[in-house]
Write an enzyme that holds these catalytic residues in place. Structure first.
Site, short mmCIF file in Angstrom:
data_model
loop_
_atom_site.label_atom_id
_atom_site.label_comp_id
_atom_site.label_asym_id
_atom_site.label_seq_id
_atom_site.Cartn_x
_atom_site.Cartn_y
_atom_site.Cartn_z
N LYS A 64 0.83 -1.21 0.00
CA LYS A 64 0.00 0.00 0.00
C LYS A 64 0.87 1.27 0.00
O LYS A 64 0.65 2.17 -0.80
CB LYS A 64 -0.95 0.00 1.21
N THR A 65 1.86 1.30 0.89
CA THR A 65 2.75 2.47 0.94
C THR A 65 3.54 2.60 -0.36
O THR A 65 3.70 3.70 -0.89
CB THR A 65 3.74 2.32 2.12
N ASP A 109 -1.73 6.55 6.17
CA ASP A 109 -1.74 5.13 6.52
C ASP A 109 -2.73 4.93 7.66
O ASP A 109 -2.98 5.85 8.43
CB ASP A 109 -0.33 4.73 6.97
N THR A 158 -6.17 -1.50 6.63
CA THR A 158 -6.05 -2.95 6.61
C THR A 158 -7.39 -3.60 6.28
O THR A 158 -7.43 -4.72 5.84
CB THR A 158 -5.53 -3.47 7.97
N ARG A 217 6.59 -8.00 2.01
CA ARG A 217 7.44 -7.49 3.10
C ARG A 217 8.09 -8.66 3.83
O ARG A 217 9.27 -8.61 4.18
CB ARG A 217 6.65 -6.64 4.09
P1 ADP Z 1 2.08 -1.84 3.22
O1 ADP Z 1 2.09 -0.36 3.10
O2 ADP Z 1 0.92 -2.48 2.54
O3 ADP Z 1 2.22 -2.33 4.64
P2 ADP Z 1 4.61 -1.66 1.80
O4 ADP Z 1 4.20 -0.90 0.60
O5 ADP Z 1 5.33 -0.92 2.86
O6 ADP Z 1 3.36 -2.43 2.43
O7 ADP Z 1 5.49 -2.90 1.28
C1 ADP Z 1 6.40 -3.56 2.11
C2 ADP Z 1 7.65 -3.96 1.35
O8 ADP Z 1 7.30 -5.01 0.44
C3 ADP Z 1 8.25 -2.84 0.52
O9 ADP Z 1 9.51 -2.51 1.00
C4 ADP Z 1 8.43 -3.38 -0.87
O10 ADP Z 1 9.78 -3.53 -1.14
C5 ADP Z 1 7.83 -4.74 -0.85
N1 ADP Z 1 6.73 -4.86 -1.82
C6 ADP Z 1 5.42 -4.70 -1.56
N2 ADP Z 1 4.68 -4.93 -2.66
C7 ADP Z 1 5.55 -5.25 -3.64
C8 ADP Z 1 5.39 -5.62 -5.02
N3 ADP Z 1 4.17 -5.73 -5.57
N4 ADP Z 1 6.49 -5.89 -5.74
C9 ADP Z 1 7.71 -5.83 -5.16
N5 ADP Z 1 7.92 -5.49 -3.87
C10 ADP Z 1 6.87 -5.22 -3.11
#
Ligand code: ADP
Length: 334
Positions: A64-65, A109, A158, A217
């Site tokens: 998401k981030t 977030d 979430t 992650r």
């Molecule tokens: P969320 O915000 O949903 O908790 P993040 O965007 O922070 O998740 O993602 C966590 C980590 O996973 C990031 O550092 C990224 O490197 C990796 N990641 C997430 N989605 C992907 C994707 N589709 N392809 C490659 N890496 C990803």
């Protein structure tokens, strides 16, 4: 579960940031969301306007981030990051909104954890790009209208169901992120291994991918743990045996369950005879917040067929007893 939680250690956080895909083409999987988002962005570029507000929903660690950062990058716009829990008063939000620049992307977030007054201020900001700042109290209170630059809100939650309807309705587009397949996680890992200069066999990649609970992650985090293990043991090419020895040591089991996942299942089985038990009671038994159990551990356990949700509470499914190496007693519910 706990493995999916955002990373606290500075060095690890830096590594995570370095591994983030910077554009939609590098973003693995989530075909549907990627197509939809790419259309939203292309259209707003043609219109020369900031993009519609976007909501991303899904368990932690699914991207998401990363997608919020990609939205900003693709729109050539600066990105501001904050979160629901950081915005307790409407004034906190007013301060952020009034300092945005034209076209900026604001990432919020855990948007479902914003306070009520802030949420109501956000409605107006999203719709009309203005807010009313309330000055004074009681009968003497006055609303001073404040014009805002146009901006794109990217909200993350979430669970989209936790969001009040009026807020959900103000997003032009909601992307539901799904858990990744093992094949997609292998792609994530291959990309990361390339960036970290690590050598793995195909079987090495699939061993890690299979234990990553559908979550990039976690995949990246496990890769770093395996890298440490290989470094210390002088292993040059990481194969399935190396990966599995390393991950066993970190208590990530073959199905990818980590300590939180297992303690939820163990509590359910040992303390409540398999349930049904209410979610909050279960959370107390494992010493976690209800929301953590519900949004971090549970979606994965449900998807794996280990835990069931019934109107009377959570139950351990037969596969849970089996996974813990226990025999299901005749009087258990499932
Ligand atoms: P969320 O915000 O949903 O908790 P993040 O965007 O922070 O998740 O993602 C966590 C980590 O996973 C990031 O550092 C990224 O490197 C990796 N990641 C997430 N989605 C992907 C994707 N589709 N392809 C490659 N890496 C990803």
């Amino acid at each position: 579960g706990e493995l999916a939680a955002p990373i606290a250690e500075p060095e690890e956080r830096e590594l995570e940031a370095a591994l983030r895909p910077k554009n939609l083409d590098d973003f693995v999987g989530q075909e549907r969301v990627r197509k939809q988002l790419s259309l939203v962005l292309a259209a707003s570029k043609i219109r020369g306007r900031s993009a519609d507000h976007v909501l991303m929903s899904g368990p932690p660690g699914l991207g998401k981030t990363t997608l919020a950062m990609i939205v900003a990058a693709e729109m050539n716009a600066p990105l501001r990051i904050s979160s629901g829990p950081a915005i307790q008063h409407a004034g906190d939000l007013a301060a952020i909104l009034s300092s945005l620049t034209e076209g900026e992307v604001l990432f919020l977030d855990e948007i479902h954890r914003m306070s009520r007054p802030a949420e109501e201020m956000l409605y107006m900001a999203m719709e009309d790009f203005r807010v009313d700042i309330i000055v004074g109290k009681g009968a003497g209170a006055t609303a001073i209208p404040l014009e805002l630059p146009s901006f794109t809100l990217v909200g993350a939650t979430t669970r989209a169901g936790l969001l009040p309807g009026p807020l959900r309705d103000r997003f032009g587009f909601t992307g539901h992120l799904e858990f990744y397949s093992v094949g997609e996680l292998e792609l994530v890992l291959r990309r990361s291994a390339g960036m970290l200069d690590l050598k793995l066999t195909s079987a090495g990649f699939s061993e890690i991918a299979g234990r990553s609970r559908g979550t990039p992650r976690i995949a990246n985090r496990l890769l770093r743990r395996v890298r440490d293990w290989a470094l210390v043991h002088g292993v040059e090419t990481i194969d399935a045996r190396t990966a599995s020895a390393a991950l066993d040591m970190y208590e990530v089991d073959v199905r990818g369950l980590d300590r939180l996942d297992r303690s939820v299942l163990e509590a359910l089985v040992n303390k409540f005879n398999g349930g049904p038990v209410g979610l909050s009671t279960l959370a107390i038994a494992v010493g976690e917040e209800t929301e953590t159990v519900e949004t971090v551990a549970e979606p994965f356990l449900v998807r794996e067929g280990l835990l069931g949700r019934t109107p009377r509470g959570r139950i351990a499914l037969p596969a849970a007893w089996e996974h813990l190496g226990l025999k299901m007693p005749g009087n258990a519910v499932a």
